[in-house]
Design a protein around this motif. Structure first.
Motif, mmCIF file in Angstrom:
data_model
loop_
_atom_site.group_PDB
_atom_site.id
_atom_site.type_symbol
_atom_site.label_atom_id
_atom_site.label_comp_id
_atom_site.label_asym_id
_atom_site.label_seq_id
_atom_site.Cartn_x
_atom_site.Cartn_y
_atom_site.Cartn_z
ATOM 1 N N ASN A 152 0.836 -1.202 0.000
ATOM 2 C CA ASN A 152 0.000 0.000 0.000
ATOM 3 C C ASN A 152 0.869 1.249 0.000
ATOM 4 O OD1 ASN A 152 -2.729 -1.144 0.316
ATOM 5 N ND2 ASN A 152 -1.912 -1.876 2.262
ATOM 6 N N LEU A 153 1.190 1.744 -1.170
ATOM 7 C CA LEU A 153 1.921 3.007 -1.265
ATOM 8 C C LEU A 153 0.988 4.027 -1.902
ATOM 9 C CD1 LEU A 153 4.576 4.611 -0.952
ATOM 10 C CD2 LEU A 153 5.099 3.959 -3.311
ATOM 11 N N ARG A 154 0.738 5.085 -1.194
ATOM 12 C CA ARG A 154 -0.131 6.142 -1.692
ATOM 13 C C ARG A 154 0.707 7.165 -2.449
ATOM 14 N NH1 ARG A 154 -0.737 4.086 2.753
ATOM 15 N NH2 ARG A 154 0.555 5.560 3.827
ATOM 16 N N ILE A 155 0.239 7.501 -3.640
ATOM 17 C CA ILE A 155 0.957 8.460 -4.474
ATOM 18 C C ILE A 155 -0.029 9.471 -5.062
ATOM 19 C CG2 ILE A 155 2.732 6.754 -5.062
ATOM 20 C CD1 ILE A 155 1.470 6.641 -7.890
ATOM 21 N N SER A 156 0.532 10.512 -5.650
ATOM 22 C CA SER A 156 -0.281 11.488 -6.385
ATOM 23 C C SER A 156 0.110 11.384 -7.858
ATOM 24 C CB SER A 156 -0.009 12.893 -5.853
ATOM 25 O OG SER A 156 1.317 13.279 -6.157
ATOM 26 N N THR A 157 -0.299 12.329 -8.672
ATOM 27 C CA THR A 157 0.115 12.322 -10.083
ATOM 28 C C THR A 157 1.491 12.954 -10.269
ATOM 29 O OG1 THR A 157 -0.979 14.438 -10.490
ATOM 30 C CG2 THR A 157 -2.250 12.432 -10.934
ATOM 31 N N ALA A 158 2.039 13.558 -9.229
ATOM 32 C CA ALA A 158 3.314 14.276 -9.356
ATOM 33 C C ALA A 158 4.448 13.385 -9.852
ATOM 34 C CB ALA A 158 3.696 14.911 -8.014
ATOM 35 N N GLU A 159 4.411 12.121 -9.513
ATOM 36 C CA GLU A 159 5.479 11.203 -9.932
ATOM 37 C C GLU A 159 5.551 11.043 -11.440
ATOM 38 O OE1 GLU A 159 4.509 10.341 -5.752
ATOM 39 O OE2 GLU A 159 3.293 10.595 -7.529
ATOM 40 N N PHE A 160 4.447 11.296 -12.128
ATOM 41 C CA PHE A 160 4.374 11.060 -13.566
ATOM 42 C C PHE A 160 4.451 12.335 -14.408
ATOM 43 C CE2 PHE A 160 2.425 7.483 -11.463
ATOM 44 C CZ PHE A 160 3.053 6.417 -12.079
ATOM 45 N N ARG A 161 4.603 13.464 -13.753
ATOM 46 C CA ARG A 161 4.676 14.708 -14.526
ATOM 47 C C ARG A 161 6.100 14.971 -14.987
ATOM 48 N NH1 ARG A 161 6.831 19.182 -12.273
ATOM 49 N NH2 ARG A 161 7.070 19.254 -10.026
ATOM 50 N N ARG A 162 6.211 15.728 -16.049
ATOM 51 C CA ARG A 162 7.535 16.099 -16.543
ATOM 52 C C ARG A 162 8.221 16.993 -15.524
ATOM 53 N NH1 ARG A 162 8.148 14.363 -21.563
ATOM 54 N NH2 ARG A 162 6.386 14.377 -22.981
ATOM 55 N N MET A 163 9.459 16.675 -15.249
ATOM 56 C CA MET A 163 10.236 17.472 -14.313
ATOM 57 C C MET A 163 10.999 18.554 -15.070
ATOM 58 S SD MET A 163 9.714 15.995 -11.396
ATOM 59 C CE MET A 163 9.093 14.434 -10.828
ATOM 60 N N LYS A 164 11.111 19.692 -14.463
ATOM 61 C CA LYS A 164 11.982 20.733 -15.011
ATOM 62 C C LYS A 164 13.414 20.339 -14.678
ATOM 63 C CE LYS A 164 8.423 24.158 -14.618
ATOM 64 N NZ LYS A 164 7.814 25.162 -13.814
ATOM 65 N N ALA A 165 14.352 20.809 -15.469
ATOM 66 C CA ALA A 165 15.757 20.422 -15.297
ATOM 67 C C ALA A 165 16.244 20.669 -13.870
ATOM 68 C CB ALA A 165 16.628 21.159 -16.303
ATOM 69 N N HIS A 166 15.864 21.760 -13.274
ATOM 70 C CA HIS A 166 16.334 22.071 -11.916
ATOM 71 C C HIS A 166 15.614 21.250 -10.838
ATOM 72 C CE1 HIS A 166 12.812 24.731 -12.122
ATOM 73 N NE2 HIS A 166 12.791 24.650 -10.810
ATOM 74 N N GLU A 167 14.489 20.619 -11.165
ATOM 75 C CA GLU A 167 13.745 19.811 -10.193
ATOM 76 C C GLU A 167 14.256 18.376 -10.105
ATOM 77 O OE1 GLU A 167 9.232 21.519 -10.279
ATOM 78 O OE2 GLU A 167 9.834 20.249 -11.960
ATOM 79 N N GLU A 168 14.726 17.850 -11.228
ATOM 80 C CA GLU A 168 15.081 16.432 -11.287
ATOM 81 C C GLU A 168 16.114 15.997 -10.248
ATOM 82 O OE1 GLU A 168 16.935 13.720 -14.609
ATOM 83 O OE2 GLU A 168 14.933 14.398 -15.182
ATOM 84 N N PRO A 169 17.165 16.782 -9.984
ATOM 85 C CA PRO A 169 18.118 16.318 -8.958
ATOM 86 C C PRO A 169 17.479 16.133 -7.577
ATOM 87 C CG PRO A 169 19.086 18.064 -10.266
ATOM 88 C CD PRO A 169 17.630 17.987 -10.647
ATOM 89 N N TYR A 170 16.468 16.918 -7.277
ATOM 90 C CA TYR A 170 15.811 16.811 -5.979
ATOM 91 C C TYR A 170 14.625 15.840 -6.007
ATOM 92 C CZ TYR A 170 13.098 17.972 -1.862
ATOM 93 O OH TYR A 170 12.382 17.885 -0.691
ATOM 94 N N LEU A 171 13.768 15.961 -7.012
ATOM 95 C CA LEU A 171 12.542 15.169 -7.060
ATOM 96 C C LEU A 171 12.722 13.789 -7.674
ATOM 97 C CD1 LEU A 171 9.998 17.926 -8.131
ATOM 98 C CD2 LEU A 171 10.508 17.086 -5.834
ATOM 99 N N GLY A 172 13.765 13.605 -8.454
ATOM 100 C CA GLY A 172 13.975 12.338 -9.128
ATOM 101 C C GLY A 172 13.374 12.350 -10.513
ATOM 102 N N LYS A 173 13.657 11.308 -11.262
ATOM 103 C CA LYS A 173 13.152 11.224 -12.631
ATOM 104 C C LYS A 173 11.677 10.838 -12.647
ATOM 105 C CE LYS A 173 17.561 10.171 -14.586
ATOM 106 N NZ LYS A 173 18.173 9.948 -15.814
ATOM 107 N N ARG A 174 11.045 11.197 -13.731
ATOM 108 C CA ARG A 174 9.635 10.909 -13.950
ATOM 109 C C ARG A 174 9.402 9.400 -13.981
ATOM 110 N NH1 ARG A 174 6.739 12.827 -19.514
ATOM 111 N NH2 ARG A 174 4.621 12.256 -18.966
#
Length: 161
Positions: A64-86
């Motif tokens: 049971n892992l709860r997620i939102s749609t944020a994991e599947f959205r395109r990341m901006k170049a500056h977000e990817e190092p922190y948020l991880g890849k799509r």
């Protein structure tokens, strides 16, 4: 297509890019609640994003892992190092029965906990002391928390091809 407009399917598999370049794999167990999605993550790490043919035989690490749609959205170049890849949606659908492994969760603050029905067949109601002790609190992680949760659960799993 923007992630907020994407239609996820119950049983649909996805792949999670990990920080070490490997991939974890899971599927949606509940998609029709409008606020969050429940997923199940297999106890498996692979070198490729494609789920292996025998994935349904692999036990679950996180039922049971709860997620939102944020994991599947395109990341901006500056977000990817922190948020991880799509995360990557696949066309593969789980062939067995697919349903949430837990139907009820605790929702709300410690001072006002309520029992929440994932399937929305029952209205939220105050939680009893026994339910508070037994049930998992709801509240989904958002990136990077979801990836960190998965990486922690799979830390001892050896990658396979």
């Amino acid at each position: 297509m923007a992630a907020s407009r994407r239609r996820f399917q119950q049983g649909q598999y996805f792949s999670v890019p990990l920080t070490n370049g490997m991939f974890a794999h899971g599927y949606f167990t509940e998609v029709d609640n409008g606020q969050m999605y429940l997923t199940a993550i297999h106890r498996l790490v692979t070198r490729t994003a494609e789920p292996p043919a025998d994935i349904e035989d692999v036990p679950l690490a996180i039922p049971n892992l709860r997620i939102s749609t944020a994991e599947f959205r395109r990341m901006k170049a500056h977000e990817e190092p922190y948020l991880g890849k799509r995360w990557i949606l696949t066309n593969r659908i789980h062939t067995g029965e697919v349903a949430p492994f837990e139907r009820y969760f605790i929702l709300g603050s410690n001072s006002n906990p309520r029992v929440w029905d994932v399937l929305r067949r029952e209205a939220p109601r105050p939680a009893t002391e026994e339910e508070r002790a037994r049930m998992e609190p709801v509240g989904f992680d958002i990136p990077p928390g979801t990836r960190v949760t998965i990486e922690t659960a799979l830390a001892e799993v050896e990658p396979r091809d």
